[in-house]
Design an enzyme around this catalytic site. Structure first.
Site, PDB file in Angstrom:
ATOM      1  N   ILE A 104       0.856  -1.181   0.000  1.00 58.16           N
ATOM      2  CA  ILE A 104       0.000   0.000   0.000  1.00 58.16           C
ATOM      3  C   ILE A 104       0.893   1.231   0.000  1.00 58.16           C
ATOM      4  CG2 ILE A 104      -1.749   1.298   1.273  1.00 58.16           C
ATOM      5  CD1 ILE A 104      -2.618  -1.366   2.531  1.00 58.16           C
ATOM      6  N   CYS A 105       0.696   2.117  -0.957  1.00 56.95           N
ATOM      7  CA  CYS A 105       1.431   3.374  -1.046  1.00 56.95           C
ATOM      8  C   CYS A 105       2.939   3.099  -1.097  1.00 56.95           C
ATOM      9  CB  CYS A 105       1.040   4.285   0.112  1.00 56.95           C
ATOM     10  SG  CYS A 105       1.516   6.010  -0.136  1.00 56.95           S
TER      11      CYS A 105
END
Length: 191
Positions: A104-105
């Protein structure tokens, strides 16, 4: 009957109880839907690195045991390069051992960097966030962003992404559309 699922969250802020609260809640809700009891192990990414092996071998061994015992690995968001190499090692371990993985990210950036280094044989591949003059930039500062102003400069909201390869897994996931509009919140993108 419930069965356990063990997820390792490998990140920079594992000692802060609420740093990954939204991620923890999402994992919990997903585990309820699939009727599995969730066990989350917080793995400090720095503890996976060789520096920790030399300075605190117990922490190093404990971190690697948690990672190896996991049914899935999640690399969450974060800022800066502290612990980055540990996150890269976790992504590599997951890929090489077919462990389900979610980045994530920053975690997704790490996965791209690891793939470029290990699979594409670009050992110095990096993000321009961490090494501005890297020979092989695979994550770059988004072209329309400001390099001088940090506040309020993230790309936010809907953005159109075009599929340049029509027969890719990504395109098939979106029913072979020419483009898709997705929500974004970031400063960097895959080059």
């Amino acid at each position: 009957m419930y069965r356990w699922v063990r997820i390792a969250i490998v990140g920079k802020y594992t000692d802060l109880s609420d740093a990954y609260l939204s991620v923890l809640k999402a994992l919990f809700h997903a585990s309820v839907v699939i009727r599995k009891k969730l066990v989350v192990d917080m793995v400090p990414s720095c503890d996976l690195e060789n520096t920790t092996k030399k300075e605190d071998s117990r922490a190093y061994e404990a971190a690697w045991k948690l990672l190896k015992d996991a049914n899935g690995v999640l690399l969450p968001g974060g800022f800066g390069d502290r612990g980055m190499e540990g996150m890269i090692l976790a992504a590599k371990y997951s890929r090489e051992n077919n462990i389900p993985f979610l980045g994530i990210c920053l975690g997704m950036q790490i996965a791209v960097i690891e793939f470029a280094r290990s699979v594409l044989c670009l050992p110095d591949a990096n993000s321009t966030e961490f090494e501005s003059e890297t020979k092989h930039p695979c994550i770059i500062f988004m072209p329309e962003g400001s390099t001088t102003h940090m506040g309020g400069t993230m790309r936010l909201g809907s953005r159109r992404a075009y599929f340049h390869v029509k027969d890719s897994k990504s395109a098939r996931l979106y029913e072979n559309k020419d483009f898709v509009d997705e929500r974004h919140r970031h400063r960097y993108e895959v080059w």
